[in-house]
Design a protein around this motif. Structure first.
Motif, PDB file in Angstrom:
ATOM      1  N   THR A 160      40.866  32.437  52.997  1.00 46.82           N
ATOM      2  CA  THR A 160      42.201  32.919  53.368  1.00 46.82           C
ATOM      3  C   THR A 160      42.312  32.891  54.886  1.00 46.82           C
ATOM      4  O   THR A 160      41.522  33.531  55.577  1.00 46.82           O
ATOM      5  N   HIS A 220      31.110  42.485  39.881  1.00 47.25           N
ATOM      6  CA  HIS A 220      30.256  43.454  40.536  1.00 47.25           C
ATOM      7  C   HIS A 220      30.958  43.923  41.799  1.00 47.25           C
ATOM      8  O   HIS A 220      31.220  43.131  42.684  1.00 47.25           O
ATOM      9  N   ARG A 237      43.645  33.157  36.604  1.00 50.94           N
ATOM     10  CA  ARG A 237      42.626  32.160  36.926  1.00 50.94           C
ATOM     11  C   ARG A 237      41.413  32.839  37.571  1.00 50.94           C
ATOM     12  O   ARG A 237      40.281  32.409  37.394  1.00 50.94           O
ATOM     13  N   PRO A 281      39.313  36.651  38.386  1.00 51.45           N
ATOM     14  CA  PRO A 281      39.036  37.842  37.557  1.00 51.45           C
ATOM     15  C   PRO A 281      39.991  39.012  37.806  1.00 51.45           C
ATOM     16  O   PRO A 281      40.628  39.098  38.846  1.00 51.45           O
ATOM     17  N   LEU A 320      33.220  42.291  50.706  1.00 55.00           N
ATOM     18  CA  LEU A 320      34.566  42.049  50.174  1.00 55.00           C
ATOM     19  C   LEU A 320      35.409  41.323  51.226  1.00 55.00           C
ATOM     20  O   LEU A 320      36.084  40.332  50.937  1.00 55.00           O
ATOM     21  N   ASP A 334      36.277  28.693  42.318  1.00 61.16           N
ATOM     22  CA  ASP A 334      37.672  28.297  42.449  1.00 61.16           C
ATOM     23  C   ASP A 334      38.426  29.168  43.458  1.00 61.16           C
ATOM     24  O   ASP A 334      39.632  29.182  43.472  1.00 61.16           O
ATOM     25  N   SER A 338      49.185  35.759  48.891  1.00 58.33           N
ATOM     26  CA  SER A 338      47.936  35.001  49.044  1.00 58.33           C
ATOM     27  C   SER A 338      47.056  34.971  47.800  1.00 58.33           C
ATOM     28  O   SER A 338      46.228  34.080  47.665  1.00 58.33           O
TER      29      SER A 338
HETATM   30  C1  HEC Z   1      42.995  29.535  43.614  1.00 62.38           C
HETATM   31  C2  HEC Z   1      42.708  30.797  42.948  1.00 62.38           C
HETATM   32  C3  HEC Z   1      42.323  32.012  43.753  1.00 62.38           C
HETATM   33  C4  HEC Z   1      42.972  32.561  44.838  1.00 62.38           C
HETATM   34  C5  HEC Z   1      44.231  32.055  45.561  1.00 62.38           C
HETATM   35  C6  HEC Z   1      42.239  33.769  45.166  1.00 62.38           C
HETATM   36  N1  HEC Z   1      41.166  33.924  44.298  1.00 62.38           N
HETATM   37 FE1  HEC Z   1      39.836  35.449  44.326  1.00 62.38          FE
HETATM   38  N2  HEC Z   1      38.748  34.548  42.856  1.00 62.38           N
HETATM   39  C7  HEC Z   1      39.137  33.389  42.213  1.00 62.38           C
HETATM   40  C8  HEC Z   1      38.108  33.051  41.250  1.00 62.38           C
HETATM   41  C9  HEC Z   1      38.126  31.851  40.301  1.00 62.38           C
HETATM   42  C10 HEC Z   1      37.098  34.022  41.383  1.00 62.38           C
HETATM   43  C11 HEC Z   1      35.785  34.112  40.586  1.00 62.38           C
HETATM   44  C12 HEC Z   1      34.768  33.287  41.317  1.00 62.38           C
HETATM   45  C13 HEC Z   1      33.436  33.466  40.664  1.00 62.38           C
HETATM   46  O1  HEC Z   1      33.242  32.886  39.607  1.00 62.38           O
HETATM   47  O2  HEC Z   1      32.602  34.167  41.240  1.00 62.38           O
HETATM   48  C14 HEC Z   1      37.552  34.954  42.389  1.00 62.38           C
HETATM   49  C15 HEC Z   1      36.832  36.073  42.776  1.00 62.38           C
HETATM   50  C16 HEC Z   1      37.351  37.076  43.585  1.00 62.38           C
HETATM   51  C17 HEC Z   1      36.690  38.327  43.852  1.00 62.38           C
HETATM   52  C18 HEC Z   1      35.384  38.792  43.271  1.00 62.38           C
HETATM   53  C19 HEC Z   1      34.287  38.307  44.172  1.00 62.38           C
HETATM   54  C20 HEC Z   1      32.912  38.639  43.621  1.00 62.38           C
HETATM   55  O3  HEC Z   1      31.953  38.124  44.196  1.00 62.38           O
HETATM   56  O4  HEC Z   1      32.763  39.383  42.663  1.00 62.38           O
HETATM   57  C21 HEC Z   1      37.520  39.034  44.673  1.00 62.38           C
HETATM   58  C22 HEC Z   1      37.282  40.441  45.221  1.00 62.38           C
HETATM   59  C23 HEC Z   1      38.663  38.198  44.953  1.00 62.38           C
HETATM   60  N3  HEC Z   1      38.518  37.022  44.273  1.00 62.38           N
HETATM   61  C24 HEC Z   1      39.719  38.577  45.755  1.00 62.38           C
HETATM   62  C25 HEC Z   1      40.737  37.696  46.144  1.00 62.38           C
HETATM   63  C26 HEC Z   1      41.742  38.026  47.121  1.00 62.38           C
HETATM   64  C27 HEC Z   1      41.881  39.370  47.808  1.00 62.38           C
HETATM   65  C28 HEC Z   1      42.526  36.911  47.258  1.00 62.38           C
HETATM   66  C29 HEC Z   1      43.693  36.694  48.219  1.00 62.38           C
HETATM   67  C30 HEC Z   1      43.408  36.824  49.633  1.00 62.38           C
HETATM   68  C31 HEC Z   1      42.016  35.897  46.354  1.00 62.38           C
HETATM   69  N4  HEC Z   1      40.928  36.411  45.709  1.00 62.38           N
HETATM   70  C32 HEC Z   1      42.571  34.628  46.193  1.00 62.38           C
HETATM   71  C33 HEC Z   1      40.288  32.674  42.414  1.00 62.38           C
HETATM   72  C34 HEC Z   1      41.195  32.865  43.445  1.00 62.38           C
END
Ligand code: HEC
Ligand code: HEC
Length: 268
Positions: free
Chosen positions: A93, A70, A59, A61, A77, A89, A46
């Protein structure tokens, strides 16, 4: 008069006490090694496309570096994973809540100190590997016992995540070695001193030898100084120890903390 003075004293004490006696409730998946393993597998399908196979970033962080994002409390979370980040972006889920919690547990484990997680291995067996077959105690000290060439590990479980402990053991060169460089000095009088270099300047170098003795050497007295580019910690533990032994030694280290276990992570 006396009464008011006592009240003033008593109030802040009472407030402190209340803080300690009401630890934040934690979802059972957080810190649980089975949930973390299940979450890791779900993360691969995922999340890895954006956050990297091990959460190292792409793509999205890097999820290991507390500083880069943070760190959210566990409820935030969970909501972030469920709802995504609208406008950014990160998509929502669509999985059942218990599976989302497993993913949250995995993400949390990337930054949580090891002491806050339930270890996957056998602590007593790991202790035996540490002081026996692994010979870790030749260089590392725990609560006053052991060698002095490497860092003291008495508090390692509170300082590092399980992942970072594993990485330090299987790949000592992975993240630099913070002031521990293998060193060999040849003095003008012919003596040779080997160990770990500390506090190197243009004028002097300190070398700690395997007995823990510190040699303060002035550059003017040296014929030659070799500083290694690698960690002095052996790099072959992945071959020398079985996967089971590695898991056990990590379990042992993850319990090393100067502070008592937080209530949520106490063993049953
Ligand atoms: C299509 C790309 C993509 C997918 C798939 C994705 N993320 Fe992200 N995620 C991002 C991006 C881009 C950011 C930064 C967003 C921002 O600028 O705050 C992010 C931020 C986060 C953060 C930080 C949030 C915060 O507020 O600091 C967490 C934790 C995270 N993702 C967990 C996950 C988890 C766990 C999954 C799978 C269930 C997931 N991500 C799936 C792109 C994705
Ligand atoms: C020859 C000496 C030596 C032996 C043997 C050795 N280490 Fe180390 N270890 C070091 C040194 C020096 C460092 C610090 C430099 C580095 O991080 O690579 C270190 C770093 C570490 C760290 C990271 C500490 C931190 O603060 O992040 C861990 C964890 C660790 N060792 C565990 C072990 C375990 C477990 C074993 C046995 C299986 C072992 N070491 C055997 C010398 C040794």
């Amino acid at each position: 008069m006396r009464c008011t003075a006592l009240l003033f004293l008593a109030l802040p004490l009472a407030a402190q006490h209340a803080d300690k006696s009401e630890p934040k409730k934690s979802h059972p998946a957080i810190g649980d090694s089975r949930a973390i393993a299940a979450g890791k597998a779900r993360f691969a399908t995922s999340c890895a496309a954006c956050h990297g196979p091990a959460g190292e970033g792409g793509r999205g962080p890097n999820l290991h570096e507390r500083g880069a994002w943070h760190p959210l409390d566990e409820e935030a979370l969970f909501q972030t994973i469920r709802n995504g980040i609208p406008g950014a972006d990160m998509p929502p889920t669509r999985l059942p809540d218990n599976q989302l919690w497993e993913i949250a547990a995995f993400v949390r484990s990337l930054t949580a100190p090891a002491i806050e997680t339930t270890p996957a291995g056998d602590i007593a067996a790991g202790e035996a590997v540490f002081w026996g077959k692994g010979e870790c105690g030749a260089c590392h000290r725990i609560l006053g016992r052991g060698g002095l060439l490497g860092p003291d590990l008495s508090n390692i479980g509170a300082q590092r995540s399980v992942d970072k402990i594993r990485e330090a053991i299987v790949d000592p060169d992975a993240d630099g070695f913070r002031g521990y460089r293998g060193a060999k000095a040849v003095l003008k009088d012919g003596r040779v001193i080997t160990g770990v270099a500390r506090n190197y300047t243009n004028y002097a170098v300190q070398i700690v030898d395997e007995q823990g003795k510190i040699h303060l050497l002035e550059t003017a007295d040296l014929r030659e100084l070799q500083l290694s580019r690698r960690s002095p910690m052996p790099g072959d533990y992945k071959q020398r120890l079985s996967p089971r032994e590695l898991t056990d030694v990590i379990a042992y280290l993850s319990r090393q903390s100067a502070r008592p276990l937080p209530p949520a992570a106490k063993e049953p």
